[in-house]
Design a protein around this motif. Sequence first.
Motif, PDB file in Angstrom:
ATOM      1  N   PHE A   1       0.826  -1.220   0.000  1.00 66.02           N
ATOM      2  CA  PHE A   1       0.000   0.000   0.000  1.00 66.02           C
ATOM      3  C   PHE A   1       0.850   1.256   0.000  1.00 66.02           C
ATOM      4  N   LEU A   2       0.529   2.180  -0.893  1.00 64.40           N
ATOM      5  CA  LEU A   2       1.255   3.456  -0.951  1.00 64.40           C
ATOM      6  C   LEU A   2       0.260   4.586  -0.699  1.00 64.40           C
ATOM      7  N   PHE A   3       0.629   5.490   0.187  1.00 61.93           N
ATOM      8  CA  PHE A   3      -0.254   6.629   0.482  1.00 61.93           C
ATOM      9  C   PHE A   3       0.444   7.908   0.069  1.00 61.93           C
ATOM     10  N   GLN A   4      -0.238   8.702  -0.712  1.00 59.25           N
ATOM     11  CA  GLN A   4       0.364   9.942  -1.192  1.00 59.25           C
ATOM     12  C   GLN A   4      -0.741  10.998  -1.192  1.00 59.25           C
ATOM     13  N   TYR A   5      -0.599  12.053  -0.381  1.00 60.98           N
ATOM     14  CA  TYR A   5      -1.673  13.044  -0.313  1.00 60.98           C
ATOM     15  C   TYR A   5      -1.172  14.406   0.135  1.00 60.98           C
ATOM     16  N   GLU A   6      -1.952  15.418  -0.248  1.00 59.20           N
ATOM     17  CA  GLU A   6      -1.655  16.787   0.199  1.00 59.20           C
ATOM     18  C   GLU A   6      -2.596  17.110   1.337  1.00 59.20           C
ATOM     19  N   PRO A   7      -2.097  17.729   2.405  1.00 56.64           N
ATOM     20  CA  PRO A   7      -3.000  18.050   3.515  1.00 56.64           C
ATOM     21  C   PRO A   7      -4.038  19.098   3.077  1.00 56.64           C
ATOM     22  N   CYS A   8      -5.222  18.926   3.574  1.00 53.86           N
ATOM     23  CA  CYS A   8      -6.301  19.866   3.189  1.00 53.86           C
ATOM     24  C   CYS A   8      -7.487  19.637   4.117  1.00 53.86           C
ATOM     25  N   ARG A   9      -8.319  20.666   4.211  1.00 52.98           N
ATOM     26  CA  ARG A   9      -9.563  20.491   4.972  1.00 52.98           C
ATOM     27  C   ARG A   9     -10.721  20.521   3.984  1.00 52.98           C
ATOM     28  N   ILE A  10     -11.546  19.514   4.066  1.00 52.65           N
ATOM     29  CA  ILE A  10     -12.673  19.457   3.106  1.00 52.65           C
ATOM     30  C   ILE A  10     -13.995  19.432   3.868  1.00 52.65           C
ATOM     31  N   GLU A  11     -15.041  19.746   3.138  1.00 45.17           N
ATOM     32  CA  GLU A  11     -16.390  19.763   3.722  1.00 45.17           C
ATOM     33  C   GLU A  11     -17.031  18.411   3.406  1.00 45.17           C
ATOM     34  N   ALA A  12     -17.079  17.509   4.379  1.00 51.76           N
ATOM     35  CA  ALA A  12     -17.605  16.166   4.089  1.00 51.76           C
ATOM     36  C   ALA A  12     -17.980  15.468   5.393  1.00 51.76           C
TER      37      ALA A  12
ATOM     38  N   VAL B   1      -0.986  -1.091  -4.289  1.00 47.57           N
ATOM     39  CA  VAL B   1      -2.259  -0.360  -4.355  1.00 47.57           C
ATOM     40  C   VAL B   1      -1.958   1.047  -3.846  1.00 47.57           C
ATOM     41  N   GLU B   2      -2.297   2.060  -4.701  1.00 48.81           N
ATOM     42  CA  GLU B   2      -1.979   3.446  -4.309  1.00 48.81           C
ATOM     43  C   GLU B   2      -3.262   4.175  -3.930  1.00 48.81           C
ATOM     44  N   ILE B   3      -3.175   4.860  -2.774  1.00 45.58           N
ATOM     45  CA  ILE B   3      -4.322   5.686  -2.354  1.00 45.58           C
ATOM     46  C   ILE B   3      -3.803   7.120  -2.283  1.00 45.58           C
ATOM     47  N   MET B   4      -4.431   8.001  -3.120  1.00 51.70           N
ATOM     48  CA  MET B   4      -3.873   9.343  -3.262  1.00 51.70           C
ATOM     49  C   MET B   4      -4.922  10.425  -3.011  1.00 51.70           C
ATOM     50  N   GLY B   5      -4.425  11.608  -2.662  1.00 50.37           N
ATOM     51  CA  GLY B   5      -5.308  12.764  -2.461  1.00 50.37           C
ATOM     52  C   GLY B   5      -4.598  14.025  -2.902  1.00 50.37           C
TER      53      GLY B   5
END
Length: 473
Positions: free
Chosen positions: A343-354, A380-384
Motif C-alpha cells: 500500500f502506498l499513500f500519497q496526499y496533500e494536507p487539506c480540509r474538506i467539507e464532508a 495499491v496506491e491511495i492518493m489525495g
Amino acid sequence: MKFSYKILLCSIILTAAVFGIGGYFFVNDVFKASMEREMRQALDENSILRFAFETAALNVPSKYGILQNAAVKEIGASLENSRQSTGRLLRLSDEKKESLYASEGFVEDISLLSAVEANTRVSQVIRFEDRYYIQTGAMVDSLDRYLYLETMRDVTDVYTERTRGFQVYRNLTLLLLALSGVCMYFIAAWLTRPIQILTQAARKMAEGDYSCRASQVSRDEMGQLTEDFNHMACVLEQNIQNLKEEVRAREDFIAAFSHELKTPLTAVIGYADMLRSRKLDDEKHFLSANYIYTEGKRLEAMSLRLLDIIVARRYRLDAQKTDVEVLFSYLKAIYGDNKEYHFLFQYEPCRIEAEADLLKTVLLNLADNACKASDPGTSVEIMGHKKENGYLFAVRDHGSGISKEECQKITEAFYMVDKSRSRSHNGAGLGLALCVEILRLHQSSLMIESTPGEGSCFRFLIPFTQEGAENET
Ligand code: ADP
C-alpha cells in the motif's frame, strides 16, 4: 364552432357593420347637403318672386289706390307662367290668409301660411301625393296691401337619389361581404394553421407518440407557442424515458436481488435438510453447518449493504470540516501493515467539507475492491490531491482491470464482473452502488479508468464549498 369560422364570422359582422353604418352616414350626409342647397334655392326663389310681384304690382294701374284681387290673380298667373318650365308652384293669399291665386296642384294645407309673419321667411318639407316639396312662405307688402306668397319646390329627386344611394351602398356592402368572406376564409385558415398543427401533435402525443413534434410555420406568437410546445414535448419525452429507465432499473434490481437471495437460500435449505434427515459423520456435519453459517453471514452482509444504500438514498448529509489527514490515518491504520499488498499513500494536507465516516466507507470499498482485483505482492496506491475546485481522491491498482462496457455497469446494484470470484470474497455487487450514493450526497461522482490486464483507477472529487475554498486559498 371552429376557431377559423369564428374569425370568419367576426370579420363578416365587422365588415357589415363598418360598411353599413359608414354607408348610412355617407348617403345621409350627401342628402343633407343637397337638401340644404335646395332649401336655400327655394328661399331665394321666394325672394325673387316676391320682388317680381312687387315690381309687377307697381306697374298695375290702380283704380282705387289699392291693389285689386283681380290684379293679384293676374300677376300670380304671369309669375307662374314665367316659371312654368321649372315646375315651381305658387300661391298668393290675402290679408286674411285666404287664397287669391294658387297654381294647379298646390297643397291646400295652410299650416305654413299661418306661421308667416312680417319680415320673416318660413319653410318646411312636405310630402304630397308621393312627392316631396320644399314649401316656403313670406309676406308681400305691395300698394298698401299685405299679401302672402308661398312657393313649392319639387325635391323628389333628392329623395330618390338618397334611396338610390342606399341601394347602391347595400349592393356594394353585399358584394364586399362576399369578397371579404372568401378572403377571410383563406386568411383564417392560414392564421389557424399553427393551431391545427399543434392540435395534431398534441393528439399524437396523447396517443403515446412522444417523439412527435409540431413544425414551426411562423415566427410570431404562434411560432413561439409551437417552440414552447416542442420544448415541453422534449422535456416530457426525456422524463418518460427517465421513468422507463428507472422502472427497468428497479425491475433489474428486484430480479438481481431475488437471484442473489435464491442462490444462498437454496444451498442453506439443501444443507439444513441434509442435516435433519440423515445422520452424517462429524466432518460432513461440520462442513454442512459451516456452509449454512457462511452463506447466512453472506446474506447478513448483503442485507446490511442494501440497508446502507437505502439509508444513503434518504440521508441528509451532515457535512463537517474534515482534515484529510484523519481519513488517510484511518486507511494507514487498516492497510499500512498489510503483508499481502504493497500500500502506498500519497496526499496533500487539506480540509474538506464532508462527512468523514461516509468517505471512509467509500475509500474502504475502493481499497477492498483493489485488493480483490489484484494479485498478492502488487501495489495499491491511495492518493489525495488539491485541485482548483475540489479535493481529488484516487485509488489505483495494478490488477485485472475492467473492460469499457463493464465499467458502465459495475456501479449498478448486484452487478459483478466475475460472480464466483466476488462471491468467494463475500461480495454481492453492492459496494460500488453504495459508494455512488454516498458520493451523490457530497455532490460528487465516481470516475473509473481501467485497462483490462493492467489495472484500474477509481477517482472522485469532493468539491470545495465557497467558504471552504476561501479558507484554502
Ligand atoms: P462487491 O461488493 O461484490 O465487490 P462492487 O459493487 O464493489 O461489488 O463491485 C462490483 C464489481 O466491480 C465487482 O464484482 C468487481 O468485479 C468489479 N470491480 C470493482 N472494483 C474493481 C477493481 N478495482 N478492479 C477490477 N474489478 C473491479
